[in-house]
Design a protein around this motif. Structure first.
Motif, PDB file in Angstrom:
ATOM      1  N   SER A  26       0.838  -1.200   0.000  1.00  9.41           N
ATOM      2  CA  SER A  26       0.000   0.000   0.000  1.00  9.41           C
ATOM      3  C   SER A  26       0.871   1.247   0.000  1.00  9.41           C
ATOM      4  O   SER A  26       2.031   1.219   0.418  1.00  9.41           O
ATOM      5  CB  SER A  26      -0.903   0.015   1.238  1.00  9.41           C
ATOM      6  N   LEU A  27       0.244   2.328  -0.432  1.00 10.28           N
ATOM      7  CA  LEU A  27       0.931   3.613  -0.480  1.00 10.28           C
ATOM      8  C   LEU A  27      -0.132   4.699  -0.384  1.00 10.28           C
ATOM      9  O   LEU A  27      -1.227   4.535  -0.922  1.00 10.28           O
ATOM     10  CB  LEU A  27       1.706   3.747  -1.785  1.00 10.28           C
ATOM     11  N   ARG A  28       0.199   5.788   0.297  1.00  7.92           N
ATOM     12  CA  ARG A  28      -0.718   6.905   0.349  1.00  7.92           C
ATOM     13  C   ARG A  28      -0.046   8.139  -0.247  1.00  7.92           C
ATOM     14  O   ARG A  28       1.004   8.573   0.234  1.00  7.92           O
ATOM     15  CB  ARG A  28      -1.178   7.217   1.772  1.00  7.92           C
ATOM     16  N   LEU A  29      -0.658   8.674  -1.255  1.00 10.23           N
ATOM     17  CA  LEU A  29      -0.186   9.902  -1.869  1.00 10.23           C
ATOM     18  C   LEU A  29      -0.906  11.091  -1.246  1.00 10.23           C
ATOM     19  O   LEU A  29      -2.075  10.994  -0.881  1.00 10.23           O
ATOM     20  CB  LEU A  29      -0.430   9.883  -3.369  1.00 10.23           C
ATOM     21  N   SER A  30      -0.190  12.194  -1.168  1.00 11.91           N
ATOM     22  CA  SER A  30      -0.773  13.428  -0.658  1.00 11.91           C
ATOM     23  C   SER A  30      -0.682  14.519  -1.717  1.00 11.91           C
ATOM     24  O   SER A  30       0.258  14.546  -2.520  1.00 11.91           O
ATOM     25  CB  SER A  30      -0.045  13.891   0.608  1.00 11.91           C
ATOM     26  N   CYS A  31      -1.651  15.399  -1.687  1.00  9.99           N
ATOM     27  CA  CYS A  31      -1.678  16.557  -2.587  1.00  9.99           C
ATOM     28  C   CYS A  31      -1.971  17.773  -1.724  1.00  9.99           C
ATOM     29  O   CYS A  31      -3.058  17.881  -1.145  1.00  9.99           O
ATOM     30  CB  CYS A  31      -2.739  16.373  -3.656  1.00  9.99           C
ATOM     31  N   THR A  32      -1.016  18.663  -1.660  1.00  7.67           N
ATOM     32  CA  THR A  32      -1.143  19.837  -0.805  1.00  7.67           C
ATOM     33  C   THR A  32      -1.050  21.101  -1.637  1.00  7.67           C
ATOM     34  O   THR A  32      -0.308  21.156  -2.624  1.00  7.67           O
ATOM     35  CB  THR A  32      -0.023  19.840   0.249  1.00  7.67           C
ATOM     36  N   ALA A  33      -1.822  22.089  -1.234  1.00  5.13           N
ATOM     37  CA  ALA A  33      -1.737  23.393  -1.882  1.00  5.13           C
ATOM     38  C   ALA A  33      -1.695  24.455  -0.796  1.00  5.13           C
ATOM     39  O   ALA A  33      -2.371  24.334   0.221  1.00  5.13           O
ATOM     40  CB  ALA A  33      -2.923  23.623  -2.808  1.00  5.13           C
ATOM     41  N   SER A  34      -0.906  25.484  -1.019  1.00  5.70           N
ATOM     42  CA  SER A  34      -0.713  26.495   0.005  1.00  5.70           C
ATOM     43  C   SER A  34      -1.894  27.445   0.116  1.00  5.70           C
ATOM     44  O   SER A  34      -2.134  28.021   1.165  1.00  5.70           O
ATOM     45  CB  SER A  34       0.559  27.290  -0.274  1.00  5.70           C
ATOM     46  N   ALA A  35      -2.646  27.603  -0.960  1.00  5.76           N
ATOM     47  CA  ALA A  35      -3.749  28.551  -0.939  1.00  5.76           C
ATOM     48  C   ALA A  35      -4.853  28.089   0.001  1.00  5.76           C
ATOM     49  O   ALA A  35      -5.244  26.927  -0.004  1.00  5.76           O
ATOM     50  CB  ALA A  35      -4.318  28.732  -2.354  1.00  5.76           C
ATOM     51  N   ARG A  36      -5.344  29.033   0.795  1.00  6.29           N
ATOM     52  CA  ARG A  36      -6.416  28.684   1.714  1.00  6.29           C
ATOM     53  C   ARG A  36      -7.678  28.287   0.979  1.00  6.29           C
ATOM     54  O   ARG A  36      -8.530  27.595   1.528  1.00  6.29           O
ATOM     55  CB  ARG A  36      -6.707  29.861   2.638  1.00  6.29           C
ATOM     56  N   THR A  37      -7.798  28.737  -0.268  1.00 13.67           N
ATOM     57  CA  THR A  37      -8.996  28.439  -1.043  1.00 13.67           C
ATOM     58  C   THR A  37      -8.989  27.030  -1.618  1.00 13.67           C
ATOM     59  O   THR A  37      -9.916  26.645  -2.308  1.00 13.67           O
ATOM     60  CB  THR A  37      -9.146  29.437  -2.196  1.00 13.67           C
ATOM     61  N   PHE A  38      -7.936  26.261  -1.342  1.00 11.28           N
ATOM     62  CA  PHE A  38      -7.875  24.889  -1.860  1.00 11.28           C
ATOM     63  C   PHE A  38      -9.104  24.107  -1.456  1.00 11.28           C
ATOM     64  O   PHE A  38      -9.543  23.211  -2.167  1.00 11.28           O
ATOM     65  CB  PHE A  38      -6.599  24.204  -1.351  1.00 11.28           C
ATOM     66  N   ARG A  39      -9.666  24.443  -0.316  1.00 15.67           N
ATOM     67  CA  ARG A  39     -10.839  23.718   0.161  1.00 15.67           C
ATOM     68  C   ARG A  39     -12.034  23.928  -0.759  1.00 15.67           C
ATOM     69  O   ARG A  39     -13.004  23.177  -0.682  1.00 15.67           O
ATOM     70  CB  ARG A  39     -11.188  24.166   1.577  1.00 15.67           C
ATOM     71  N   ASP A  40     -11.986  24.936  -1.620  1.00 14.55           N
ATOM     72  CA  ASP A  40     -13.081  25.207  -2.541  1.00 14.55           C
ATOM     73  C   ASP A  40     -12.957  24.445  -3.855  1.00 14.55           C
ATOM     74  O   ASP A  40     -13.873  24.467  -4.680  1.00 14.55           O
ATOM     75  CB  ASP A  40     -13.146  26.704  -2.872  1.00 14.55           C
TER      76      ASP A  40
ATOM     77  N   LEU B  16     -12.646  14.008  -6.379  1.00 12.77           N
ATOM     78  CA  LEU B  16     -13.430  14.305  -5.180  1.00 12.77           C
ATOM     79  C   LEU B  16     -13.874  15.755  -5.214  1.00 12.77           C
ATOM     80  O   LEU B  16     -13.085  16.640  -5.567  1.00 12.77           O
ATOM     81  CB  LEU B  16     -12.580  14.033  -3.932  1.00 12.77           C
ATOM     82  N   ASN B  17     -15.093  16.008  -4.815  1.00 14.15           N
ATOM     83  CA  ASN B  17     -15.564  17.393  -4.807  1.00 14.15           C
ATOM     84  C   ASN B  17     -15.000  18.129  -3.595  1.00 14.15           C
ATOM     85  O   ASN B  17     -14.310  17.568  -2.738  1.00 14.15           O
ATOM     86  CB  ASN B  17     -17.091  17.456  -4.858  1.00 14.15           C
ATOM     87  N   TRP B  18     -15.333  19.400  -3.488  1.00 13.17           N
ATOM     88  CA  TRP B  18     -14.724  20.255  -2.479  1.00 13.17           C
ATOM     89  C   TRP B  18     -15.007  19.792  -1.044  1.00 13.17           C
ATOM     90  O   TRP B  18     -14.164  19.907  -0.164  1.00 13.17           O
ATOM     91  CB  TRP B  18     -15.197  21.699  -2.651  1.00 13.17           C
TER      92      TRP B  18
ATOM     93  N   LYS C 154     -14.869  23.388  -9.407  1.00 20.25           N
ATOM     94  CA  LYS C 154     -16.041  22.735  -9.957  1.00 20.25           C
ATOM     95  C   LYS C 154     -16.873  22.158  -8.825  1.00 20.25           C
ATOM     96  O   LYS C 154     -16.321  21.626  -7.859  1.00 20.25           O
ATOM     97  CB  LYS C 154     -15.632  21.593 -10.912  1.00 20.25           C
ATOM     98  N   LEU C 155     -18.172  22.234  -8.974  1.00 21.81           N
ATOM     99  CA  LEU C 155     -19.035  21.622  -7.979  1.00 21.81           C
ATOM    100  C   LEU C 155     -19.039  20.103  -8.136  1.00 21.81           C
ATOM    101  O   LEU C 155     -19.112  19.363  -7.156  1.00 21.81           O
ATOM    102  CB  LEU C 155     -20.463  22.166  -8.111  1.00 21.81           C
ATOM    103  N   VAL C 156     -18.939  19.654  -9.381  1.00 22.65           N
ATOM    104  CA  VAL C 156     -18.918  18.222  -9.655  1.00 22.65           C
ATOM    105  C   VAL C 156     -17.514  17.866 -10.129  1.00 22.65           C
ATOM    106  O   VAL C 156     -17.017  18.449 -11.093  1.00 22.65           O
ATOM    107  CB  VAL C 156     -19.948  17.841 -10.734  1.00 22.65           C
ATOM    108  N   PRO C 157     -16.835  16.956  -9.469  1.00 21.23           N
ATOM    109  CA  PRO C 157     -15.468  16.627  -9.860  1.00 21.23           C
ATOM    110  C   PRO C 157     -15.416  15.998 -11.242  1.00 21.23           C
ATOM    111  O   PRO C 157     -16.187  15.098 -11.557  1.00 21.23           O
ATOM    112  CB  PRO C 157     -15.024  15.640  -8.776  1.00 21.23           C
TER     113      PRO C 157
END
Length: 124
Positions: free
Chosen positions: A17-31, A51-53, A101-104
């Motif tokens: 198994s492996l887990r990948l991460s995707c990080t973004a510095s912008a606070r708006t990433f959650r959107d 995945l959607n927001w 996007k609202l729909v991924p």
């Protein structure tokens, strides 16, 4: 705008198994909706999961359902791709993409922002 940055790739044995991460510095990433794509040597880029927001709507490539799980932690501005029962054919560069996007989306053209990718190699 956001700039996704992937991490967590590496060399793993088949069945692991492996887990990948995707990080973004912008606070708006959650959107942003987040998508994972992969490209193996000599092959076209293919959709893995999205995945959607809010994390309430997930989509998967049919061939990967049950082995891969996408999730996110908006408090950490991070999305994840948990991969299990890995096979040598899962070897590829894995990319994280984001878009408002609202729909991924499930195609690369639906995403404006891309990371540089992280290599995943599964040995037999």
């Amino acid at each position: 705008q956001v700039q996704p940055v992937e991490s967590g790739g590496g060399l793993v044995q088949a069945g692991g198994s492996l887990r990948l991460s995707c990080t973004a510095s912008a606070r708006t990433f959650r959107d942003y909706a987040v998508g994972w794509f992969r490209q193996a040597p000599g092959k076209e880029r293919e959709f893995v999961a999205a995945l959607n927001w809010s994390g309430s709507t997930a989509k998967y490539a049919d061939s990967l359902k049950g082995r891969f799980t996408i999730s996110r932690d908006n408090a950490k501005n991070t999305a994840y791709l948990q991969m299990s029962s890995l096979k040598p054919e899962d070897t590829a560069v894995y990319y994280c993409a984001a878009d408002l996007k609202l729909v991924p989306g499930i195609t690369g053209s639906e995403y404006a922002f891309w990371g540089q990718g992280t290599q995943v190699t599964v040995s037999s």
